[in-house]
Design a protein around this motif. Sequence first.
Motif, mmCIF file in Angstrom:
data_model
loop_
_atom_site.group_PDB
_atom_site.id
_atom_site.type_symbol
_atom_site.label_atom_id
_atom_site.label_comp_id
_atom_site.label_asym_id
_atom_site.label_seq_id
_atom_site.Cartn_x
_atom_site.Cartn_y
_atom_site.Cartn_z
ATOM 1 N N ASP A 110 -68.200 -30.324 11.335
ATOM 2 C CA ASP A 110 -67.992 -30.220 9.887
ATOM 3 C C ASP A 110 -66.533 -30.409 9.477
ATOM 4 O OD1 ASP A 110 -67.193 -27.802 11.019
ATOM 5 O OD2 ASP A 110 -68.374 -26.530 9.669
ATOM 6 N N VAL A 111 -65.604 -29.827 10.234
ATOM 7 C CA VAL A 111 -64.198 -29.924 9.850
ATOM 8 C C VAL A 111 -63.689 -31.356 10.023
ATOM 9 C CG1 VAL A 111 -61.878 -29.058 10.311
ATOM 10 C CG2 VAL A 111 -63.826 -27.498 10.367
ATOM 11 N N LYS A 112 -64.156 -32.056 11.043
ATOM 12 C CA LYS A 112 -63.763 -33.455 11.211
ATOM 13 C C LYS A 112 -64.398 -34.330 10.131
ATOM 14 C CE LYS A 112 -62.703 -33.318 16.143
ATOM 15 N NZ LYS A 112 -62.719 -31.858 16.271
ATOM 16 N N ALA A 113 -65.618 -34.022 9.742
ATOM 17 C CA ALA A 113 -66.237 -34.748 8.627
ATOM 18 C C ALA A 113 -65.443 -34.505 7.343
ATOM 19 C CB ALA A 113 -67.686 -34.303 8.448
ATOM 20 N N ALA A 114 -65.033 -33.260 7.127
ATOM 21 C CA ALA A 114 -64.239 -32.936 5.938
ATOM 22 C C ALA A 114 -62.925 -33.699 5.940
ATOM 23 C CB ALA A 114 -63.978 -31.430 5.885
ATOM 24 N N ALA A 115 -62.257 -33.738 7.089
ATOM 25 C CA ALA A 115 -60.992 -34.462 7.180
ATOM 26 C C ALA A 115 -61.184 -35.952 6.955
ATOM 27 C CB ALA A 115 -60.347 -34.209 8.544
ATOM 28 N N THR A 116 -62.309 -36.491 7.399
ATOM 29 C CA THR A 116 -62.615 -37.901 7.144
ATOM 30 C C THR A 116 -62.680 -38.168 5.644
ATOM 31 O OG1 THR A 116 -63.815 -38.159 9.228
ATOM 32 C CG2 THR A 116 -64.338 -39.721 7.471
ATOM 33 N N LEU A 276 -53.830 -28.148 -1.854
ATOM 34 C CA LEU A 276 -55.252 -27.841 -1.859
ATOM 35 C C LEU A 276 -56.026 -29.131 -1.635
ATOM 36 C CD1 LEU A 276 -57.464 -25.665 -2.440
ATOM 37 C CD2 LEU A 276 -57.370 -26.394 -4.833
ATOM 38 N N ALA A 277 -57.062 -29.088 -0.824
ATOM 39 C CA ALA A 277 -57.867 -30.277 -0.554
ATOM 40 C C ALA A 277 -58.461 -30.833 -1.845
ATOM 41 C CB ALA A 277 -58.983 -29.949 0.433
ATOM 42 N N ALA A 278 -58.643 -32.148 -1.898
ATOM 43 C CA ALA A 278 -59.254 -32.777 -3.070
ATOM 44 C C ALA A 278 -60.711 -32.370 -3.216
ATOM 45 C CB ALA A 278 -59.130 -34.294 -2.968
ATOM 46 N N TYR A 279 -61.375 -32.150 -2.087
ATOM 47 C CA TYR A 279 -62.760 -31.653 -2.070
ATOM 48 C C TYR A 279 -62.731 -30.274 -1.403
ATOM 49 C CZ TYR A 279 -63.802 -36.670 -2.607
ATOM 50 O OH TYR A 279 -63.859 -37.974 -3.020
ATOM 51 N N PRO A 280 -62.202 -29.266 -2.064
ATOM 52 C CA PRO A 280 -61.924 -28.006 -1.369
ATOM 53 C C PRO A 280 -63.154 -27.298 -0.823
ATOM 54 C CG PRO A 280 -61.596 -27.768 -3.742
ATOM 55 C CD PRO A 280 -61.776 -29.230 -3.473
ATOM 56 N N PHE A 281 -64.301 -27.461 -1.472
ATOM 57 C CA PHE A 281 -65.491 -26.736 -1.038
ATOM 58 C C PHE A 281 -66.599 -27.658 -0.537
ATOM 59 C CE2 PHE A 281 -63.868 -24.882 -5.126
ATOM 60 C CZ PHE A 281 -62.924 -24.075 -4.519
ATOM 61 N N ASP A 282 -66.517 -28.959 -0.802
ATOM 62 C CA ASP A 282 -67.597 -29.879 -0.478
ATOM 63 C C ASP A 282 -67.212 -30.951 0.522
ATOM 64 O OD1 ASP A 282 -69.535 -28.819 -2.371
ATOM 65 O OD2 ASP A 282 -68.227 -29.617 -3.918
ATOM 66 N N ALA A 283 -65.998 -30.870 1.098
ATOM 67 C CA ALA A 283 -65.534 -31.952 1.967
ATOM 68 C C ALA A 283 -66.474 -32.227 3.145
ATOM 69 C CB ALA A 283 -64.117 -31.665 2.455
ATOM 70 N N PRO A 284 -67.074 -31.218 3.811
ATOM 71 C CA PRO A 284 -67.990 -31.551 4.903
ATOM 72 C C PRO A 284 -69.208 -32.359 4.437
ATOM 73 C CG PRO A 284 -67.273 -29.280 5.089
ATOM 74 C CD PRO A 284 -66.805 -29.762 3.746
#
Length: 317
Positions: A110-116, A276-284
């Motif tokens: 999930d964290v690698k998907a979020a970073a992608t 803060l991430a652009a997709y802070p809660f939905d990035a995965p």
Amino acid sequence: MEVVLGMDFGGTKIALAVCDLDGRCLAQQVLATNPDAGGAAVLARGISAGRALLARAGGGYRLTAVGVSTIGIPRDDRVELAPAIPGWQGVALARSVTAAFGAPVRVATDVKAAATAEARWGALAGPGPAIYVNLGTGLAVAIVVEGRVLDGAHGASGEIGYNLMSASDVGVAIGVRPMLEDTVSGMGLAARGSRAIGRPITAGQVFDAAEADPQLDAMIGTLIDELSPHLVNLVIAIDPARVAVGGGMARSWGRLQGPLERALQSGVPFPPELVLAAYPFDAPLVGALALGAEAAGVTLAHGPRFPAHKPEARRPI
């Protein structure tokens, strides 16, 4: 019209979305993981929800691929390093999803998907190394180099939840010694908060109540204090241009940003930008949709667009 199904299996929630190849969301759902039911039941619920979501998206659409993000390190026949869901380690995730939907499937942590997602369309887009920090049910980071997420030799790059807590932990086996994730995670914060007040409480509720409760506020301070040296050391090793923070605890960015910023500014020779991430809660989930598109042999021209990217009410971490 061709569509992609994205599935994100987290420690507290399963998030799903159906998007077309232009990134337009046609249907979306979030449901509780209910980890106590066991890995097989969690997978079955996710697959059932995915089928229902495709039906809700309406006729005239053809499922072209499925992208899946998950806690842990997915293998062909199991998922490693996923203690938050009992039995998840025995789930053949990719095989089961392929059999259920009859479409190409791509699976990632999930964290690698979020970073992608962040590297492609979000806060980590652009030149230079970058780091994505996930502060959610568990703790992990992802390292982005030239727009690509570093996997590592075993797919476990960035699993800092296993970091040693002190010099006395050297030589002590995993499972015996304490780990950073025991303190720096939503799961750990919820456990400490629950013990303190004598009833179950989520990490989100700890943050909500901390302003009026010095004891709970001190727990958050301890979490930040424990995270800070590990983040500083990681940044010194990687020398990133930017660090983006996402995950459930990012809902309390105002509480986290200042102390982490001060730690980086004082401890790093060349401090990166902290955002803060652009997709802070939905990035995965966004990353899962990107993986699904890749499995179909296409690249989404735009990041998936759905209402959950707008400001939302707090959900339990």
